[in-house]
Design a protein around this motif. Sequence first.
Motif, PDB file in Angstrom:
ATOM      1  N   ALA A  56       3.456   2.704  24.122  1.00  0.00           N
ATOM      2  CA  ALA A  56       3.284   2.295  22.728  1.00  0.00           C
ATOM      3  C   ALA A  56       4.411   2.813  21.844  1.00  0.00           C
ATOM      4  O   ALA A  56       5.138   3.734  22.205  1.00  0.00           O
ATOM      5  N   GLY A  57       4.498   2.211  20.661  1.00  0.00           N
ATOM      6  CA  GLY A  57       5.392   2.731  19.630  1.00  0.00           C
ATOM      7  C   GLY A  57       4.802   4.006  19.047  1.00  0.00           C
ATOM      8  O   GLY A  57       3.592   4.217  19.054  1.00  0.00           O
ATOM      9  N   GLY A  58       5.666   4.881  18.537  1.00  0.00           N
ATOM     10  CA  GLY A  58       5.220   6.117  17.925  1.00  0.00           C
ATOM     11  C   GLY A  58       4.583   5.883  16.566  1.00  0.00           C
ATOM     12  O   GLY A  58       4.863   4.885  15.894  1.00  0.00           O
ATOM     13  N   GLY A  59       3.731   6.796  16.168  1.00  0.00           N
ATOM     14  CA  GLY A  59       3.098   6.698  14.860  1.00  0.00           C
ATOM     15  C   GLY A  59       4.030   7.190  13.760  1.00  0.00           C
ATOM     16  O   GLY A  59       4.865   8.064  13.968  1.00  0.00           O
ATOM     17  N   GLY A  60       3.901   6.609  12.590  1.00  0.00           N
ATOM     18  CA  GLY A  60       4.681   7.061  11.450  1.00  0.00           C
ATOM     19  C   GLY A  60       4.095   8.340  10.864  1.00  0.00           C
ATOM     20  O   GLY A  60       2.912   8.630  11.007  1.00  0.00           O
ATOM     21  N   CYS A  61       4.935   9.105  10.192  1.00  0.00           N
ATOM     22  CA  CYS A  61       4.460  10.339   9.562  1.00  0.00           C
ATOM     23  C   CYS A  61       3.802  10.029   8.213  1.00  0.00           C
ATOM     24  O   CYS A  61       3.955   8.934   7.680  1.00  0.00           O
ATOM     25  N   THR A  62       3.063  10.977   7.712  1.00  0.00           N
ATOM     26  CA  THR A  62       2.522  10.881   6.360  1.00  0.00           C
ATOM     27  C   THR A  62       3.263  11.892   5.507  1.00  0.00           C
ATOM     28  O   THR A  62       3.432  13.045   5.910  1.00  0.00           O
ATOM     29  N   SER A  63       3.753  11.433   4.360  1.00  0.00           N
ATOM     30  CA  SER A  63       4.553  12.306   3.507  1.00  0.00           C
ATOM     31  C   SER A  63       4.163  12.127   2.045  1.00  0.00           C
ATOM     32  O   SER A  63       3.643  11.088   1.649  1.00  0.00           O
ATOM     33  N   VAL A  64       4.409  13.185   1.271  1.00  0.00           N
ATOM     34  CA  VAL A  64       4.104  13.168  -0.157  1.00  0.00           C
ATOM     35  C   VAL A  64       5.393  13.521  -0.899  1.00  0.00           C
ATOM     36  O   VAL A  64       6.044  14.523  -0.582  1.00  0.00           O
ATOM     37  N   GLN A  65       5.741  12.682  -1.896  1.00  0.00           N
ATOM     38  CA  GLN A  65       6.973  12.852  -2.637  1.00  0.00           C
ATOM     39  C   GLN A  65       6.697  12.827  -4.142  1.00  0.00           C
ATOM     40  O   GLN A  65       5.680  12.294  -4.571  1.00  0.00           O
ATOM     41  N   ILE A  66       7.661  13.340  -4.925  1.00  0.00           N
ATOM     42  CA  ILE A  66       7.529  13.300  -6.386  1.00  0.00           C
ATOM     43  C   ILE A  66       8.315  12.145  -7.001  1.00  0.00           C
ATOM     44  O   ILE A  66       8.319  11.981  -8.221  1.00  0.00           O
ATOM     45  N   SER A  67       8.984  11.351  -6.165  1.00  0.00           N
ATOM     46  CA  SER A  67       9.723  10.185  -6.650  1.00  0.00           C
ATOM     47  C   SER A  67       9.511   9.050  -5.658  1.00  0.00           C
ATOM     48  O   SER A  67       8.989   9.259  -4.563  1.00  0.00           O
ATOM     49  N   LEU A  68       9.936   7.856  -6.039  1.00  0.00           N
ATOM     50  CA  LEU A  68       9.847   6.709  -5.142  1.00  0.00           C
ATOM     51  C   LEU A  68      11.264   6.242  -4.823  1.00  0.00           C
ATOM     52  O   LEU A  68      12.005   5.809  -5.703  1.00  0.00           O
ATOM     53  N   LYS A  69      11.646   6.355  -3.565  1.00  0.00           N
ATOM     54  CA  LYS A  69      12.960   5.919  -3.090  1.00  0.00           C
ATOM     55  C   LYS A  69      12.753   4.760  -2.130  1.00  0.00           C
ATOM     56  O   LYS A  69      12.033   4.888  -1.136  1.00  0.00           O
ATOM     57  N   GLY A  70      13.375   3.618  -2.427  1.00  0.00           N
ATOM     58  CA  GLY A  70      13.225   2.450  -1.575  1.00  0.00           C
ATOM     59  C   GLY A  70      11.765   2.071  -1.433  1.00  0.00           C
ATOM     60  O   GLY A  70      11.024   1.979  -2.423  1.00  0.00           O
ATOM     61  N   ASP A  71      11.328   1.875  -0.202  1.00  0.00           N
ATOM     62  CA  ASP A  71       9.933   1.498   0.047  1.00  0.00           C
ATOM     63  C   ASP A  71       9.025   2.704   0.282  1.00  0.00           C
ATOM     64  O   ASP A  71       7.879   2.560   0.680  1.00  0.00           O
ATOM     65  N   GLY A  72       9.540   3.904   0.059  1.00  0.00           N
ATOM     66  CA  GLY A  72       8.731   5.113   0.181  1.00  0.00           C
ATOM     67  C   GLY A  72       8.761   5.772   1.543  1.00  0.00           C
ATOM     68  O   GLY A  72       8.168   6.838   1.717  1.00  0.00           O
ATOM     69  N   GLN A  73       9.456   5.173   2.522  1.00  0.00           N
ATOM     70  CA  GLN A  73       9.513   5.803   3.839  1.00  0.00           C
ATOM     71  C   GLN A  73      10.387   7.056   3.762  1.00  0.00           C
ATOM     72  O   GLN A  73      11.394   7.110   3.043  1.00  0.00           O
ATOM     73  N   LEU A  74      10.017   8.072   4.536  1.00  0.00           N
ATOM     74  CA  LEU A  74      10.636   9.383   4.458  1.00  0.00           C
ATOM     75  C   LEU A  74      12.149   9.346   4.659  1.00  0.00           C
ATOM     76  O   LEU A  74      12.877  10.082   3.992  1.00  0.00           O
ATOM     77  N   PHE A  75      12.659   8.518   5.552  1.00  0.00           N
ATOM     78  CA  PHE A  75      14.106   8.524   5.812  1.00  0.00           C
ATOM     79  C   PHE A  75      14.913   8.171   4.562  1.00  0.00           C
ATOM     80  O   PHE A  75      16.093   8.508   4.463  1.00  0.00           O
TER      81      PHE A  75
END
Length: 174
Positions: A56-75
């Motif tokens: 299977a594909g790996g699961g994505g992480c869950t992250s919390v940020q104080i800003s919104l960059k792009g679509d919100g993905q951690l990278f």
Amino acid sequence: MVGGYSYGYYSMNANQVIYVSVGGKGDDGQFQSRNKGGWNGGGDGEWDHADDESMAGGGGCTSVQISLKGDGQLFNYESVRNTDVLIVAGGGGGGGFGNQYGGGETGSIPEVRINNKPTDLYELKQATQDSGYAFGQGQSAITDFTGVVNTEIPGGGGGWYGAIQLFQSLMKHL
């Protein structure tokens, strides 16, 4: 596989907005298919190109940020990771046949045989808080199966550093 968990305390201002990016599940392993990793950094898994096993594909992480960059993905936060990212819980690695490799909890470490030689063994390694494949991204399975003998490969789970590192092993056993 189960992903990691994180906890902490953060004092917010009355009207402050935070952004929670919940990691997605990676695609289940499918025959003759590349299996997409979950949203927010899960790496792609791959079938073995020999018979019917697939990871299977790996699961994505869950992250919390104080800003919104792009679509919100951690990278997307690499340049501001020390100021805008509050906390990250690693996603579980892709699995199948009892083997999982994640940014969070990890399973056993298999061998990937290249050219079926004991000296050409490769290991799949879990990420840590300080090292791994890439910031916010689990590694996808290799795409060049030249010389690879009947080996399905999972996607790494996303995380502060995503899992898997595919590296030549010093193991000398069959």
